[in-house]
Write a protein that holds these residues in place. Structure first.
Motif, PDB file in Angstrom:
ATOM      1  N   UNK A  40      64.372 123.164  47.556  1.00  0.00           N
ATOM      2  CA  UNK A  40      63.023 123.148  47.003  1.00  0.00           C
ATOM      3  C   UNK A  40      62.171 124.317  47.492  1.00  0.00           C
ATOM      4  N   UNK A  41      62.188 124.591  48.810  1.00  0.00           N
ATOM      5  CA  UNK A  41      61.336 125.658  49.328  1.00  0.00           C
ATOM      6  C   UNK A  41      61.722 126.997  48.725  1.00  0.00           C
ATOM      7  N   UNK A  42      63.023 127.288  48.681  1.00  0.00           N
ATOM      8  CA  UNK A  42      63.470 128.550  48.123  1.00  0.00           C
ATOM      9  C   UNK A  42      63.142 128.689  46.646  1.00  0.00           C
ATOM     10  N   UNK A  43      63.356 127.610  45.891  1.00  0.00           N
ATOM     11  CA  UNK A  43      63.054 127.660  44.456  1.00  0.00           C
ATOM     12  C   UNK A  43      61.556 127.822  44.220  1.00  0.00           C
ATOM     13  N   UNK A  44      60.744 127.068  44.968  1.00  0.00           N
ATOM     14  CA  UNK A  44      59.289 127.216  44.813  1.00  0.00           C
ATOM     15  C   UNK A  44      58.834 128.620  45.205  1.00  0.00           C
ATOM     16  N   UNK A 238      62.931 133.017  54.364  1.00  0.00           N
ATOM     17  CA  UNK A 238      63.976 132.085  54.798  1.00  0.00           C
ATOM     18  C   UNK A 238      63.575 130.655  54.456  1.00  0.00           C
ATOM     19  N   UNK A 239      64.452 129.952  53.748  1.00  0.00           N
ATOM     20  CA  UNK A 239      64.221 128.561  53.350  1.00  0.00           C
ATOM     21  C   UNK A 239      65.494 127.752  53.568  1.00  0.00           C
ATOM     22  N   UNK A 375      59.530 129.162  56.281  1.00  0.00           N
ATOM     23  CA  UNK A 375      58.906 127.841  56.274  1.00  0.00           C
ATOM     24  C   UNK A 375      60.049 126.842  56.341  1.00  0.00           C
ATOM     25  N   UNK A 376      60.186 126.174  57.485  1.00  0.00           N
ATOM     26  CA  UNK A 376      61.292 125.238  57.699  1.00  0.00           C
ATOM     27  C   UNK A 376      60.791 124.073  58.554  1.00  0.00           C
ATOM     28  N   UNK A 385      55.797 118.805  50.199  1.00  0.00           N
ATOM     29  CA  UNK A 385      55.324 119.843  51.114  1.00  0.00           C
ATOM     30  C   UNK A 385      56.098 121.139  50.979  1.00  0.00           C
ATOM     31  N   UNK A 386      57.276 121.114  50.353  1.00  0.00           N
ATOM     32  CA  UNK A 386      58.047 122.347  50.188  1.00  0.00           C
ATOM     33  C   UNK A 386      57.277 123.381  49.378  1.00  0.00           C
ATOM     34  N   UNK A 387      56.522 122.920  48.395  1.00  0.00           N
ATOM     35  CA  UNK A 387      55.726 123.875  47.617  1.00  0.00           C
ATOM     36  C   UNK A 387      54.658 124.513  48.489  1.00  0.00           C
ATOM     37  N   UNK A 388      53.993 123.711  49.317  1.00  0.00           N
ATOM     38  CA  UNK A 388      53.006 124.232  50.258  1.00  0.00           C
ATOM     39  C   UNK A 388      53.663 125.209  51.232  1.00  0.00           C
ATOM     40  N   UNK A 389      54.842 124.871  51.730  1.00  0.00           N
ATOM     41  CA  UNK A 389      55.543 125.740  52.652  1.00  0.00           C
ATOM     42  C   UNK A 389      55.885 127.077  52.035  1.00  0.00           C
ATOM     43  N   UNK A 390      56.353 127.050  50.785  1.00  0.00           N
ATOM     44  CA  UNK A 390      56.683 128.298  50.100  1.00  0.00           C
ATOM     45  C   UNK A 390      55.438 129.158  49.916  1.00  0.00           C
TER      46      UNK A 390
END
Length: 460
Positions: A40-44, A238-239, A375-376, A385-390
């Motif tokens: 999710x983080x990488x895709x976002x 890095x995700x 963001x990990x 929260x993955x979107x926020x992290x990205x």
């Protein structure tokens, strides 16, 4: 058939017609931004970078397949919390909580709006969640949490034992806290596929089966070394979350903790009626060791949690996705909770690694002179929260001063975990103390009190 006889298979991705496969990267390439990790983080991160600047050349590299890790294996609970729950956030960042809550609500709203704007169906159902008391001391804890939610403007209501059982019926229920406005459920596999489709539509280049081994600073950016080639890029993000990152400092900040899950066969109409569960919200126990469970779109029950296992050395290999003792324990707990479903069969079981930090919330930062961002460490609440992290990692790479980058949670990293061979016994001892606290009506011993004092997140 016993649960242990089931071949480990993830329910969410056990279907045809998914995007891909995408070719591995071979030889040399260039990009403006390299994203490492296809969850999710990488895709976002790839999507947000392209939405901000359509001309940005974004290359996403995944060592396995998109959504292989926690993004494709989680329970599908989505929350607006950025702090592993309201009470945990208050314990760590009380002064910042109004801003953290505002940003979390804004993030979830934009998450849903993106899916809606692009016509993407990820099974998003913002029905909230109910946290259930299954031990007498948990009633008082949840009543206190109800007041906290009300103080921060949430739609929260206490259900006594009779009201809780009228909502969802189990003889183990002593009451429940129903909060309707803070999140809901999503289909994790369909969400991976929806974000993949959007990323491709926006022009992101994707390579699977491509492991990133190292970064080297260059005069104009960063050289990314992979197992089959290399990329010269302006920046990298890095995700990798629970999996070993090609940045060594993150291996001291993130602990891979394994979580195990079962999914039943579809319930018959009479079985479903015996439960009630008309709002189809997600459910969790209130203990330190807790179960999370939900209905799927075809009326199965996903049942997971309770055991949280750190394997000595921080292993993340796929052989750890099967743990007979954890899966059998989950099955016993399931029928204790829902004895009216005795005889129901399980069709899927699996395990997945959760990226935990010592404070149970994500960590953010940059390296190599600001050329690499990360963001990990979402610790099980990363679906939303993955979107926020990205977005935060992209802000840091762009050196932007934003409400996100001003947060203490972003500016200050968590306490590192000790190295092996000390790490495993410390984690195991802590895990035993957490279980003991549940057995002692929530009373925390000296060790957990010491961790609380230093802001380590075992009080969530």
């Amino acid at each position: 058939m016993t649960v242990s006889a089931l071949t480990p298979t993830v329910f969410w991705t056990d279907r045809p017609g998914r995007p891909g496969p995408f070719p591995a990267l071979t030889g040399s390439a260039t990009a403006d931004l390299v994203v490492v990790g296809g969850g999710y983080t990488g895709l976002w991160a790839a999507i947000l970078a392209k939405e901000e600047n359509p001309g940005c050349d974004v290359l996403l590299l995944e060592s396995a397949t998109l959504g292989f890790g926690g993004s494709g294996r989680n329970g599908g609970f989505i929350s607006d919390s950025l702090t592993h729950g309201l009470s945990h956030g208050v314990s760590l960042w009380e002064k910042e909580m109004p801003e953290l809550i505002r940003l979390g609500r804004e993030n979830l709203a934009e998450f849903a709006a993106t899916l809606d704007r692009h016509g993407l169906d990820a099974g998003l159902h913002l029905s909230g969640k109910t946290t259930i008391a299954v031990a007498p001391h948990q009633v008082g804890e949840l009543r206190a949490l109800e007041k906290l939610h009300l103080d921060y403007g949430d739609d929260a209501v206490w259900l006594d034992a009779a009201e809780m059982r009228a909502d969802v019926d189990s003889p183990t229920y002593l009451g429940g806290l129903r909060v309707r406005n803070t999140g809901g459920l999503v289909d994790p596999g369909r969400l991976v596929d929806a974000l993949t489709e959007l990323a491709i539509r926006l022009g992101v280049r994707v390579h699977e089966r491509t492991a990133v081994l190292d970064f080297t600073r260059t005069p104009s950016g960063v050289a990314v070394t992979t197992d089959k080639g290399s990329v010269l890029a302006g920046q990298a993000l890095i995700a990798t979350n629970a999996y070993p990152a090609p940045l060594r400092r993150l291996r001291h900040l993130v602990l891979p903790v394994w979580d195990y899950v079962l999914v039943t066969e579809p319930l018959t109409p009479s079985q479903l009626a015996s439960l009630g569960w008309r709002e189809r919200q997600g459910l969790t126990d209130a203990g330190n060791q807790f179960h999370y469970y939900r209905l799927t779109s075809d009326d199965r029950i996903l049942w997971g949690g309770y055991d949280a296992i750190y394997h000595r050395g921080g292993g993340t290999g796929e052989e750890l996705a099967s743990r007979d003792s954890s899966h059998e324990l989950l099955a016993r707990h399931f029928f204790t909770t829902f004895p009216q479903l005795e005889g129901l069969k399980f069709t899927h079981r699996w395990g997945g690694a959760i990226d935990s930090t010592s404070r149970f919330t994500a960590t953010f930062g940059t390296a190599l002179g600001g050329r690499v961002g990360y963001a990990v460490g979402y610790t099980g609440l990363g679906v939303g929260a993955s979107r926020f992290g990205a977005a935060t990692a992209l802000d840091l790479l762009a050196r932007r001063d934003t409400p996100r980058t001003r947060l203490e949670m972003v500016r200050r990293p968590p306490i590192p975990f000790p190295p092996e061979p000390l790490r495993w016994p410390v984690v195991e001892y802590t895990r035993r103390q957490i279980a003991r606290a549940d057995e002692r009506e929530g009373r925390r011993g000296p060790w957990l009190a010491l961790l609380d004092r230093f802001g380590v997140g075992f009080n969530s």
